[in-house]
Motif scaffolding. Structure first.
Motif, PDB file in Angstrom:
ATOM      1  N   ASP A 116      49.317  48.015  17.923  1.00  0.00           N
ATOM      2  CA  ASP A 116      48.568  47.000  17.176  1.00  0.00           C
ATOM      3  C   ASP A 116      49.174  46.763  15.792  1.00  0.00           C
ATOM      4  O   ASP A 116      49.215  45.626  15.305  1.00  0.00           O
ATOM      5  CB  ASP A 116      47.106  47.410  17.046  1.00  0.00           C
ATOM      6  CG  ASP A 116      46.334  47.246  18.351  1.00  0.00           C
ATOM      7  OD1 ASP A 116      46.793  46.458  19.203  1.00  0.00           O
ATOM      8  OD2 ASP A 116      45.296  47.904  18.523  1.00  0.00           O
ATOM      9  N   LEU A 117      49.654  47.832  15.158  1.00  0.00           N
ATOM     10  CA  LEU A 117      50.277  47.671  13.847  1.00  0.00           C
ATOM     11  C   LEU A 117      51.532  46.815  13.929  1.00  0.00           C
ATOM     12  O   LEU A 117      51.805  46.005  13.022  1.00  0.00           O
ATOM     13  CB  LEU A 117      50.623  49.046  13.263  1.00  0.00           C
ATOM     14  CG  LEU A 117      49.457  49.862  12.699  1.00  0.00           C
ATOM     15  CD1 LEU A 117      49.934  51.234  12.239  1.00  0.00           C
ATOM     16  CD2 LEU A 117      48.792  49.118  11.531  1.00  0.00           C
ATOM     17  N   GLN A 118      52.301  46.969  15.014  1.00  0.00           N
ATOM     18  CA  GLN A 118      53.494  46.145  15.184  1.00  0.00           C
ATOM     19  C   GLN A 118      53.135  44.666  15.252  1.00  0.00           C
ATOM     20  O   GLN A 118      53.818  43.815  14.663  1.00  0.00           O
ATOM     21  CB  GLN A 118      54.233  46.557  16.461  1.00  0.00           C
ATOM     22  CG  GLN A 118      54.898  47.916  16.386  1.00  0.00           C
ATOM     23  CD  GLN A 118      55.343  48.397  17.750  1.00  0.00           C
ATOM     24  OE1 GLN A 118      55.938  47.635  18.508  1.00  0.00           O
ATOM     25  NE2 GLN A 118      55.062  49.644  18.077  1.00  0.00           N
ATOM     26  N   LYS A 119      52.053  44.346  15.963  1.00  0.00           N
ATOM     27  CA  LYS A 119      51.626  42.949  16.070  1.00  0.00           C
ATOM     28  C   LYS A 119      51.145  42.419  14.724  1.00  0.00           C
ATOM     29  O   LYS A 119      51.398  41.260  14.369  1.00  0.00           O
ATOM     30  CB  LYS A 119      50.529  42.824  17.120  1.00  0.00           C
ATOM     31  CG  LYS A 119      50.983  43.173  18.529  1.00  0.00           C
ATOM     32  CD  LYS A 119      49.814  43.161  19.505  1.00  0.00           C
ATOM     33  CE  LYS A 119      50.251  43.616  20.886  1.00  0.00           C
ATOM     34  NZ  LYS A 119      49.117  43.678  21.843  1.00  0.00           N
ATOM     35  N   LEU A 120      50.445  43.266  13.960  1.00  0.00           N
ATOM     36  CA  LEU A 120      49.954  42.842  12.659  1.00  0.00           C
ATOM     37  C   LEU A 120      51.091  42.608  11.663  1.00  0.00           C
ATOM     38  O   LEU A 120      51.074  41.647  10.887  1.00  0.00           O
ATOM     39  CB  LEU A 120      48.988  43.882  12.093  1.00  0.00           C
ATOM     40  CG  LEU A 120      47.617  43.990  12.769  1.00  0.00           C
ATOM     41  CD1 LEU A 120      46.846  45.181  12.211  1.00  0.00           C
ATOM     42  CD2 LEU A 120      46.819  42.704  12.565  1.00  0.00           C
ATOM     43  N   VAL A 121      52.080  43.484  11.682  1.00  0.00           N
ATOM     44  CA  VAL A 121      53.168  43.414  10.698  1.00  0.00           C
ATOM     45  C   VAL A 121      54.240  42.404  11.098  1.00  0.00           C
ATOM     46  O   VAL A 121      54.695  41.590  10.277  1.00  0.00           O
ATOM     47  CB  VAL A 121      53.800  44.807  10.499  1.00  0.00           C
ATOM     48  CG1 VAL A 121      55.011  44.722   9.567  1.00  0.00           C
ATOM     49  CG2 VAL A 121      52.775  45.781   9.934  1.00  0.00           C
ATOM     50  N   PHE A 122      54.659  42.438  12.372  1.00  0.00           N
ATOM     51  CA  PHE A 122      55.798  41.622  12.801  1.00  0.00           C
ATOM     52  C   PHE A 122      55.399  40.392  13.619  1.00  0.00           C
ATOM     53  O   PHE A 122      56.260  39.571  13.944  1.00  0.00           O
ATOM     54  CB  PHE A 122      56.773  42.477  13.623  1.00  0.00           C
ATOM     55  CG  PHE A 122      57.306  43.663  12.883  1.00  0.00           C
ATOM     56  CD1 PHE A 122      58.277  43.509  11.898  1.00  0.00           C
ATOM     57  CD2 PHE A 122      56.836  44.941  13.150  1.00  0.00           C
ATOM     58  CE1 PHE A 122      58.774  44.601  11.214  1.00  0.00           C
ATOM     59  CE2 PHE A 122      57.330  46.044  12.463  1.00  0.00           C
ATOM     60  CZ  PHE A 122      58.298  45.868  11.497  1.00  0.00           C
ATOM     61  N   ALA A 223      60.007  42.273  21.038  1.00  0.00           N
ATOM     62  CA  ALA A 223      58.676  41.686  21.182  1.00  0.00           C
ATOM     63  C   ALA A 223      57.696  42.766  21.595  1.00  0.00           C
ATOM     64  O   ALA A 223      58.113  43.878  21.983  1.00  0.00           O
ATOM     65  CB  ALA A 223      58.705  40.562  22.225  1.00  0.00           C
ATOM     66  N   PRO A 224      56.387  42.494  21.503  1.00  0.00           N
ATOM     67  CA  PRO A 224      55.407  43.465  21.993  1.00  0.00           C
ATOM     68  C   PRO A 224      55.701  43.845  23.440  1.00  0.00           C
ATOM     69  O   PRO A 224      56.016  43.001  24.266  1.00  0.00           O
ATOM     70  CB  PRO A 224      54.073  42.703  21.877  1.00  0.00           C
ATOM     71  CG  PRO A 224      54.296  41.745  20.758  1.00  0.00           C
ATOM     72  CD  PRO A 224      55.732  41.310  20.872  1.00  0.00           C
ATOM     73  N   GLY A 225      55.620  45.139  23.739  1.00  0.00           N
ATOM     74  CA  GLY A 225      55.958  45.631  25.062  1.00  0.00           C
ATOM     75  C   GLY A 225      57.280  46.369  25.100  1.00  0.00           C
ATOM     76  O   GLY A 225      57.607  47.018  26.100  1.00  0.00           O
ATOM     77  N   THR A 226      58.040  46.298  23.999  1.00  0.00           N
ATOM     78  CA  THR A 226      59.320  47.010  23.951  1.00  0.00           C
ATOM     79  C   THR A 226      59.113  48.520  24.006  1.00  0.00           C
ATOM     80  O   THR A 226      59.846  49.233  24.694  1.00  0.00           O
ATOM     81  CB  THR A 226      60.077  46.643  22.663  1.00  0.00           C
ATOM     82  OG1 THR A 226      60.302  45.227  22.629  1.00  0.00           O
ATOM     83  CG2 THR A 226      61.413  47.365  22.587  1.00  0.00           C
ATOM     84  N   GLY A 227      58.101  49.016  23.288  1.00  0.00           N
ATOM     85  CA  GLY A 227      57.832  50.451  23.246  1.00  0.00           C
ATOM     86  C   GLY A 227      57.408  51.052  24.566  1.00  0.00           C
ATOM     87  O   GLY A 227      57.956  52.080  24.989  1.00  0.00           O
TER      88      GLY A 227
END
Length: 299
Positions: A116-122, A223-227
């Motif tokens: 969620d932090l990745q989506k908020l920041v990037f 993009a989201p989902g990389t992790g």
């Protein structure tokens, strides 16, 4: 026949190099801290986001594009320096010695938070910056065009294997790590600061995962989902090679990387499941992995 297989081999080894960085960091953390860190893939993704963001800033600021190369390593080091001690001291330290289920739940919660932090920041849009790939250009070998960046990835993975083995075998810190892995209580009684060893080992594991993401960023759209994809492959490779085994992670990464590329070319519908078919085949024969061994556990 060999000439036709060369592109597949290079693609497979380049893919294996990126998987290796995640898997070896995961194995290193498990061997010292005895925690299966589900959030490990998040460090891969954050490293990729940090690298592409820093590279985009360098290009937009009109600085030399060659600065994007050290930016890949610098971004991974910054991620490790910030998140390594923070996560180990703030979240993982109090779970040592607790049931494995609790440790997995804590690291899974961290994984969800980081996602969620990745989506908020990037944001949720894909980020892409391929300047490092363009800088290295291409080479023609036997009539086949190769990206030089792929060859660089393979070479870096080899250097990391050698560096980790030298670190573990000949450095003071490596000997401390080996001692803590063998018996934390005795190590502490002998004067080794096990807490510092834990935080250093975890930070090194974070750096390796973030470095893998940073090196992958010029070749993918981050993009989201990389992790999640990275951690699933990392677990598969670590299990195949044997948890805690550096050389095992390297060999397992090669097997999985080449198998994935062969599946993409010859049976695309199997590409998603090939790593787990390989893991199943290996674990049926050697439940402790290719380089793992049966050990006695104190309870």
């Amino acid at each position: 026949m060999f000439q036709a297989m060369m592109p597949l081999l290079v693609d497979g080894l380049a893919n294996a190099a990126l998987i290796f960085f995640v898997a070896v960091g995961l194995s290193l953390v498990f061997s010292v801290l005895r925690i299966l860190n589900v959030a490990h893939g998040s460090f891969y993704a954050i490293g990729a986001y940090a690298a592409v963001s820093l590279s985009l800033w360098i290009v937009s600021a009109g600085l030399s594009p060659w600065l994007t190369l050290p930016a890949l390593v610098v971004s991974a080091a910054l991620v490790a320096a910030i998140l390594g001690p923070l996560v180990e001291r703030g979240f993982l330290r109090w779970t040592y010695g607790k049931p494995e289920a609790l440790q997995i739940l804590v690291t899974f919660a961290l994984f969800l938070i980081f996602e969620d932090l990745q989506k908020l920041v990037f944001g949720v849009q894909s980020l892409y910056q391929d300047t490092p790939v363009q800088l290295f250009g291409t080479s023609e070998i036997a009539g086949i065009i190769y990206l030089n960046y792929q060859l660089v990835l393979i070479g870096l993975a080899v250097l990391v294997v050698i560096a980790l083995r030298l670190l573990m075998s000949y450095s003071r810190f490596g000997r401390f790590m080996v001692a803590v892995v063998a018996d934390p209580e005795v190590s502490q009684a002998l004067g080794i600061d096990t807490r510092r060893v834990y935080v250093a080992a975890f930070t090194l594991g974070v750096f390796l995962a973030a470095l893998g993401g940073a090196l992958a960023s010029p070749t993918i759209g981050v993009a989201p989902g990389t992790g999640p994809e990275a951690i699933v492959l990392g677990f598969a490779v670590a299990a195949i090679g044997g948890l805690g085994q550096i050389e095992g992670a390297a060999l397992a990464a090669i097997i999985v990387g080449v198998a994935r590329v062969l599946a993409i070319y010859f049976a695309p519908q199997l590409e998603a499941v090939v790593p787990y078919l390989v893991m199943l085949a290996v674990l049926l024969v050697r439940p402790y992995g290719l380089f793992g061994s049966v050990s006695v556990r104190r309870i």
